[in-house]
Design a protein around this motif. Structure first.
Motif, PDB file in Angstrom:
ATOM      1  N   VAL A 167      -8.107   1.536   1.318  1.00 42.82           N
ATOM      2  CA  VAL A 167      -6.938   1.791   0.206  1.00 42.82           C
ATOM      3  C   VAL A 167      -7.446   1.270  -1.056  1.00 42.82           C
ATOM      4  O   VAL A 167      -7.875  -0.108  -1.270  1.00 42.82           O
ATOM      5  CB  VAL A 167      -5.727   1.024   0.471  1.00 42.82           C
ATOM      6  CG1 VAL A 167      -4.884   0.959  -0.806  1.00 42.82           C
ATOM      7  CG2 VAL A 167      -5.133   1.664   1.626  1.00 42.82           C
TER       8      VAL A 167
ATOM      9  N   VAL B 295      -2.665   1.246  -5.253  1.00 44.88           N
ATOM     10  CA  VAL B 295      -1.355   1.378  -4.699  1.00 44.88           C
ATOM     11  C   VAL B 295      -0.397   1.438  -6.124  1.00 44.88           C
ATOM     12  O   VAL B 295      -0.512   0.520  -6.921  1.00 44.88           O
ATOM     13  CB  VAL B 295      -1.000   0.344  -3.906  1.00 44.88           C
ATOM     14  CG1 VAL B 295       0.486   0.350  -3.435  1.00 44.88           C
ATOM     15  CG2 VAL B 295      -1.593   0.331  -2.722  1.00 44.88           C
TER      16      VAL B 295
ATOM     17  N   THR C 292      -0.798   6.113  -3.167  1.00 43.14           N
ATOM     18  CA  THR C 292      -1.837   5.201  -3.063  1.00 43.14           C
ATOM     19  C   THR C 292      -3.375   6.304  -2.864  1.00 43.14           C
ATOM     20  O   THR C 292      -3.112   7.310  -2.834  1.00 43.14           O
ATOM     21  CB  THR C 292      -1.970   4.791  -1.496  1.00 43.14           C
ATOM     22  OG1 THR C 292      -1.916   5.689  -0.434  1.00 43.14           O
ATOM     23  CG2 THR C 292      -0.892   3.942  -1.168  1.00 43.14           C
TER      24      THR C 292
ATOM     25  N   ILE D  58      -7.051   6.483  -1.398  1.00 45.37           N
ATOM     26  CA  ILE D  58      -7.702   5.863  -0.446  1.00 45.37           C
ATOM     27  C   ILE D  58      -9.216   6.716  -0.720  1.00 45.37           C
ATOM     28  O   ILE D  58      -9.200   7.738  -1.056  1.00 45.37           O
ATOM     29  CB  ILE D  58      -7.146   6.118   0.964  1.00 45.37           C
ATOM     30  CG1 ILE D  58      -6.886   7.451   1.213  1.00 45.37           C
ATOM     31  CG2 ILE D  58      -5.845   5.166   0.918  1.00 45.37           C
ATOM     32  CD1 ILE D  58      -6.746   7.748   2.638  1.00 45.37           C
TER      33      ILE D  58
ATOM     34  N   CYS E 144      -7.598   5.919   8.310  1.00 34.95           N
ATOM     35  CA  CYS E 144      -6.821   5.304   7.142  1.00 34.95           C
ATOM     36  C   CYS E 144      -5.666   5.571   7.300  1.00 34.95           C
ATOM     37  O   CYS E 144      -4.477   4.940   7.073  1.00 34.95           O
ATOM     38  CB  CYS E 144      -7.825   5.099   5.666  1.00 34.95           C
ATOM     39  SG  CYS E 144      -6.850   4.155   4.430  1.00 34.95           S
TER      40      CYS E 144
ATOM     41  N   LEU F  37      -2.204   3.340   7.793  1.00 32.89           N
ATOM     42  CA  LEU F  37      -1.219   3.389   6.653  1.00 32.89           C
ATOM     43  C   LEU F  37       0.226   3.784   7.129  1.00 32.89           C
ATOM     44  O   LEU F  37       1.164   3.096   6.998  1.00 32.89           O
ATOM     45  CB  LEU F  37      -1.512   4.358   5.670  1.00 32.89           C
ATOM     46  CG  LEU F  37      -0.686   4.436   4.323  1.00 32.89           C
ATOM     47  CD1 LEU F  37      -1.669   4.747   3.262  1.00 32.89           C
ATOM     48  CD2 LEU F  37       0.215   5.659   4.587  1.00 32.89           C
TER      49      LEU F  37
END
Length: 139
Positions: free
Chosen positions: A89, A92, A103, A105, A116, A120
């Motif tokens: 990440v 945010v 977010t 990433i 990921c 999440l």
């Protein structure tokens, strides 16, 4: 702290390349090195410039934007805090609209992006997600 046009120009120069020396900035603006140094010190001391950072080359990585809906009984800021600690990440954002959080990433491959995303989605309070893979950044 009040800023003038010269301060704004210094900020824009540093946003594009924070490695430029005060001498180089001064030459562009017709100021001495010490004048630029003093202005940057004042901008930093006044909280206008919070930090200097680097951005790494992402030639061999993949990025995605994940839009997240948070369960209405869950505190969005707590979810944001947990998300910000996940591997991959990058950023945010708490947002308004259909989704509560966005977010960004970054990972070396799409497979790593998927890992990921799976992590999440396991965060308590995450209700729904919408993933957008970034194909290219235009600056």
């Amino acid at each position: 702290m009040s800023r003038d046009k010269t301060d704004e120009t210094i900020i824009e120069i540093l946003k594009k390349d924070s490695r430029q020396s005060f001498v180089e900035i001064g030459e562009k603006l017709g100021l001495s090195e010490s004048a630029v140094r003093r202005r940057v010190k004042n901008l930093t001391g006044g909280g206008i410039i919070k930090k200097f950072t680097i951005e790494t080359g992402d030639a061999n990585s993949t990025s995605a934007i994940i839009l997240i809906s948070v369960d209405s009984s869950t505190d969005t800021s707590k979810v944001s805090a947990k998300l910000s600690k996940l591997h991959g990440v990058h950023t945010v954002f708490e947002i308004t609209g259909q989704y509560d959080i966005a977010t960004i990433i970054k990972a070396p491959t799409i497979t790593d992006i998927n890992v990921c995303i799976d992590e999440l989605r396991k965060v308590p309070g995450v209700f729904d997600t919408n993933t957008v893979i970034i194909l290219r950044t235009v600056t």
